[in-house]
Design an enzyme around this catalytic site. Structure first.
Site, PDB file in Angstrom:
ATOM      1  N   GLU A 125       1.840  -6.872  12.977  1.00  0.00           N
ATOM      2  CA  GLU A 125       0.695  -7.067  13.884  1.00  0.00           C
ATOM      3  C   GLU A 125       0.148  -8.486  13.702  1.00  0.00           C
ATOM      4  O   GLU A 125      -0.330  -9.094  14.642  1.00  0.00           O
ATOM      5  CB  GLU A 125      -0.401  -6.029  13.590  1.00  0.00           C
ATOM      6  N   ARG A 129       0.822  -1.221   0.000  1.00  0.00           N
ATOM      7  CA  ARG A 129       0.000   0.000   0.000  1.00  0.00           C
ATOM      8  C   ARG A 129       0.852   1.265   0.000  1.00  0.00           C
ATOM      9  O   ARG A 129       0.397   2.315  -0.455  1.00  0.00           O
ATOM     10  CB  ARG A 129      -0.974  -0.048   1.180  1.00  0.00           C
TER      11      ARG A 129
HETATM   12  O1  LIG Z   1       3.366  -1.242  11.773  1.00  0.00           O
HETATM   13  P1  LIG Z   1       3.258  -2.694  11.364  1.00  0.00           P
HETATM   14  O2  LIG Z   1       2.731  -3.571  12.441  1.00  0.00           O
HETATM   15  O3  LIG Z   1       4.539  -3.205  10.783  1.00  0.00           O
HETATM   16  O4  LIG Z   1       2.160  -2.769  10.227  1.00  0.00           O
HETATM   17  C1  LIG Z   1       2.022  -1.833   9.197  1.00  0.00           C
HETATM   18  C2  LIG Z   1       2.243  -2.474   7.861  1.00  0.00           C
HETATM   19  O5  LIG Z   1       1.286  -3.519   7.655  1.00  0.00           O
HETATM   20  C3  LIG Z   1       0.613  -3.300   6.423  1.00  0.00           C
HETATM   21  O6  LIG Z   1       1.249  -3.923   5.376  1.00  0.00           O
HETATM   22  P2  LIG Z   1       1.215  -5.499   5.123  1.00  0.00           P
HETATM   23  O7  LIG Z   1       2.521  -6.087   5.580  1.00  0.00           O
HETATM   24  O8  LIG Z   1      -0.035  -6.077   5.663  1.00  0.00           O
HETATM   25  O9  LIG Z   1       1.315  -5.599   3.541  1.00  0.00           O
HETATM   26  P3  LIG Z   1       0.436  -5.088   2.303  1.00  0.00           P
HETATM   27  O10 LIG Z   1       0.595  -3.591   2.209  1.00  0.00           O
HETATM   28  O11 LIG Z   1       1.106  -5.802   1.198  1.00  0.00           O
HETATM   29  O12 LIG Z   1      -1.000  -5.497   2.512  1.00  0.00           O
HETATM   30  C4  LIG Z   1       0.668  -1.798   6.247  1.00  0.00           C
HETATM   31  O13 LIG Z   1       0.480  -1.430   4.888  1.00  0.00           O
HETATM   32  C5  LIG Z   1       2.034  -1.451   6.757  1.00  0.00           C
HETATM   33  O14 LIG Z   1       3.042  -1.631   5.771  1.00  0.00           O
HETATM   34  N1  LIG Z   2      -5.033  -2.889  11.519  1.00  0.00           N
HETATM   35  C1  LIG Z   2      -4.425  -2.693  10.346  1.00  0.00           C
HETATM   36  N2  LIG Z   2      -5.105  -2.184   9.293  1.00  0.00           N
HETATM   37  C2  LIG Z   2      -4.497  -1.989   8.103  1.00  0.00           C
HETATM   38  N3  LIG Z   2      -3.224  -2.281   7.886  1.00  0.00           N
HETATM   39  C3  LIG Z   2      -2.525  -2.787   8.908  1.00  0.00           C
HETATM   40  N4  LIG Z   2      -1.229  -3.173   8.998  1.00  0.00           N
HETATM   41  C4  LIG Z   2      -1.022  -3.628  10.236  1.00  0.00           C
HETATM   42  N5  LIG Z   2      -2.115  -3.548  10.977  1.00  0.00           N
HETATM   43  C5  LIG Z   2      -3.080  -3.021  10.157  1.00  0.00           C
END
Ligand SMILES: O=P(O)(O)OC[C@H]1O[C@H](OP(=O)(O)OP(=O)(O)O)[C@H](O)[C@@H]1O
Ligand SMILES: Nc1ncnc2[nH]cnc12
Length: 179
Positions: A100, A63
């Site tokens: 998370e 994202r």
């Molecule tokens: O602060 P954190 O606990 O590290 O979480 C935040 C990250 O998690 C999500 O990405 P995700 O790894 O789910 O990947 P995506 O964008 O490919 O869905 C979000 O876009 C951040 O990059």
């Molecule tokens: N709660 C949440 N919603 C969207 N993106 C996330 N990445 C990690 N935690 C998330």
């Protein structure tokens, strides 16, 4: 709350128990589908980029790519993707981290960053701060300076800011929204 913040917040959808029980997922797809909201978000992040003195934008897969790429174009800066491990074809530097909901490893092309670069990192959500912390470490190991980190939304109750601030070492963490 300002009009822009209200607009952005109104376009983020809460999805309970995704991708696993107990997680309240912040879905930005309604915001991306609304051109007024997406433009307002891009403009706000580009203003942070210009203020930061960044020479490059790093976007965090996936994202962070959607938000970071238009900001780079708007600010007239190059865009560097930090990808999940195994997706970049050239010589990479990698960094493992916890999420998370799981664990992962990110990589960057080593040749994309130099000691001349000041980097603004962009992502959609700061949750536990694991992804952001790993990206700061990765950028420093690549030899570049971290100008700051900008996110659309900080999940304050997960205390990612506390985890991240020592790694940022004085560089600003800017969240347009905090919930
Ligand atoms: O602060 P954190 O606990 O590290 O979480 C935040 C990250 O998690 C999500 O990405 P995700 O790894 O789910 O990947 P995506 O964008 O490919 O869905 C979000 O876009 C951040 O990059
Ligand atoms: N709660 C949440 N919603 C969207 N993106 C996330 N990445 C990690 N935690 C998330």
């Amino acid at each position: 709350m300002t009009d822009i913040k209200e607009l952005l917040l109104s376009r983020i959808r809460d999805v309970a128990d995704y991708p696993e029980p107990g997680v309240m997922f912040k879905d930005i797809t309604p915001l991306l589908a609304d051109p007024a909201a997406f433009t307002a978000l891009t403009d706000a992040l580009a203003e942070i980029a210009e203020r930061s003195g960044a020479t490059k934008i790093v976007g965090l897969e996936a994202r962070g790519f959607i938000l970071g790429a238009p900001v780079a174009v708007r600010a007239g800066l190059g865009f560097i993707p930090v990808r999940k491990a195994g997706k970049l074809p050239g010589a990479t530097l990698g960094q493992a981290y916890d999420l998370e909901y799981g664990s992962a490893e990110i990589e960057v092309h080593a040749e994309d960053l130099t000691a001349e670069d000041r980097v603004l990192i962009i992502d959609d959500v700061l949750a536990t701060g694991g992804t952001a912390e790993a990206s700061v470490q990765l950028i420093r190991r690549a030899g570049a300076e971290v100008a700051g980190l900008a996110v659309l939304m900080e999940l304050g109750f997960l205390n990612g800011r506390d985890r991240l601030e020592p790694a940022l070492n004085g560089a600003p963490l800017e969240a347009l929204l905090t919930v």
